[in-house]
Motif scaffolding. Sequence first.
Motif, short mmCIF file in Angstrom:
data_model
loop_
_atom_site.label_atom_id
_atom_site.label_comp_id
_atom_site.label_asym_id
_atom_site.label_seq_id
_atom_site.Cartn_x
_atom_site.Cartn_y
_atom_site.Cartn_z
N SER A 85 104.96 -60.49 120.87
CA SER A 85 103.74 -60.91 120.53
C SER A 85 103.22 -62.32 120.52
N THR B 118 94.52 -57.32 115.88
CA THR B 118 95.43 -58.31 116.43
C THR B 118 96.58 -58.07 115.93
N GLU B 119 96.91 -57.95 114.34
CA GLU B 119 98.17 -57.69 113.77
C GLU B 119 98.79 -56.20 114.33
N ARG C 197 91.09 -59.57 112.86
CA ARG C 197 92.49 -60.01 112.61
C ARG C 197 93.35 -58.65 112.10
N ARG D 178 98.07 -54.64 117.20
CA ARG D 178 98.70 -54.90 118.52
C ARG D 178 99.91 -55.71 118.75
N ASP D 179 100.01 -56.73 117.85
CA ASP D 179 101.28 -57.52 117.76
C ASP D 179 102.44 -56.61 117.65
N ARG E 136 96.86 -64.76 125.81
CA ARG E 136 95.70 -63.98 125.83
C ARG E 136 94.44 -64.44 125.71
N ARG F 29 100.12 -63.72 122.48
CA ARG F 29 99.08 -64.57 122.02
C ARG F 29 98.87 -65.90 122.76
#
Length: 547
Positions: free
Chosen positions: A455, A518-519, A515, A521-522, A462, A459
Amino acid sequence: MAKRAHVYPQVSLVATDLVNAAVAWTRAPLAIGAALRLARKRDAVIVVADGRYVLREDLVRASRLGLDDLASTVIARDLPRVEPTASEVTVRRLLAQGAPLVVVRDRRGPPVGAVAPGTASPPAVPTAPRVARRLPADTQVLLASIGRCAAAQGAHAFLVGGMVRDLWRDAEVASTDLDIVVEGDGPAVARDLARALGGVVREHRRFLTASVQAPRVGRIDVATARSERYESRGALPRVMPAGIDADLRRRDFTINAMAVELHSGAFGLFDPLGGRADLARQRLRVLHPLSYVEDPTRLFRAARYATRFGLAPDAATARAQTLALRLAPYAALSGQRIVAELERILVEPHAAETLARLGRGGAFRLLDPRYRFTAATGRLVTELPGTLAWARQRGLGAEPVELGALALTADQPSAVASAALERLAFAGEPLARLRHALGEGRARLARLSAASAPSTRARLLRELAPVALAWLWLVGDGNARAALDWYLGLDRAPVSLSGDEVIALGVPRGPAVARVLTELRDGRLDGRITDRATEIEQVRRLLTKGG
């Protein structure tokens, strides 16, 4: 008894008999302005100053470009010289090979004078057999049609450009688009041609040109035969209608100063400056010493032709390049014109070799006088075509000229790099993007190398623009390239929950949704989240924590 035939005396002309141009001679060195005044005073076509030959026409060009104070010898030419007793055949042969003048000079004294070509164009060389052998039948038919179309308007049409050059090389004719010059009204011929072919025409009145696009025949560029006058260094010229001879003499190199007439059916070749001989000798030759000063973009074309055709510049062409770079910068030369030349180079099969040739020759000083082509830049240029191929394969959409600009400026001091990018007409967001890539690209590579979690790596990559990703590939090592391949191979939508579903679970609308996604996805990338159920569980956990 038969009457004896009268015998007429045979007259054999020698060089002295052919002299038709005056030469002004002085032992002292002269500046361009002074040499031009001397030429006008003596009505001379050549000034011999400090033992070098300077043409009056070149002095006029130089004076128009504001170079009166330069030494006249910087625009001297290597003219052929013959003894006064040299035969007429010898002199005519030198003129036919493209010499602008032949100097007649006794070894022990000043020049007797010079022999200039006559005003009539030399006869065209019939090339119909070569055309029939080298060009496809449909192209031959099209050329004949263009000739008839021009003749119907009382004009004469000529084929010029790459196709003529390819006809005289021992290689496949690579050009498919046609470049046509018309002694007459080029745009009018283009309009008639478009109607005849069922195509469309686009006119460029300022330059007396037009382009025809028609089904099954591709693009045909039609121009009125013209002469050019450059009134400042690097600026676009003022154009005036002229004949084919003047049109050929305004061009960049002798190999591009040939034309095939289309009105007689014989496909006669006009080659007043020796382009065929230069192709045979693999020689690249400008038409006059100020060629690059008038149009510095010719430096880029010279490198492209040298690489593509295996040509080497002659000594006069090398001196012309030295002079042009000495006179840099060129305020009237737009960055867009340089970018256009770089774009043409970057689509060539041997782009790296061409860019390196330009770098070694100092051409990138046109971007900034402080520019120096370093070994590190050479390595980046070598890797550039492979990186562009990788970017295309990955569908990145990185602009080749932007990546090329990064490769050319990365090893320059920051002030030089910034000035060079601005000189290339980058501004606003594109300029900011390139400066950002140069400024923090290597630091990002270091963070990418140190990142252990997938992740974290994602980031770091990305938020980058396509050209920045390609730049990291270009300057990165094997591990960095593996990380880029991994990232670009990821599923673009690894999260199963949509934004609306996240909101339905209780996440407030706005930045919080992004947010949370994104969390998720990570978490997917790191393996902490494996399915839809664990995504929902993670959202609820974040809500409990106040996320």
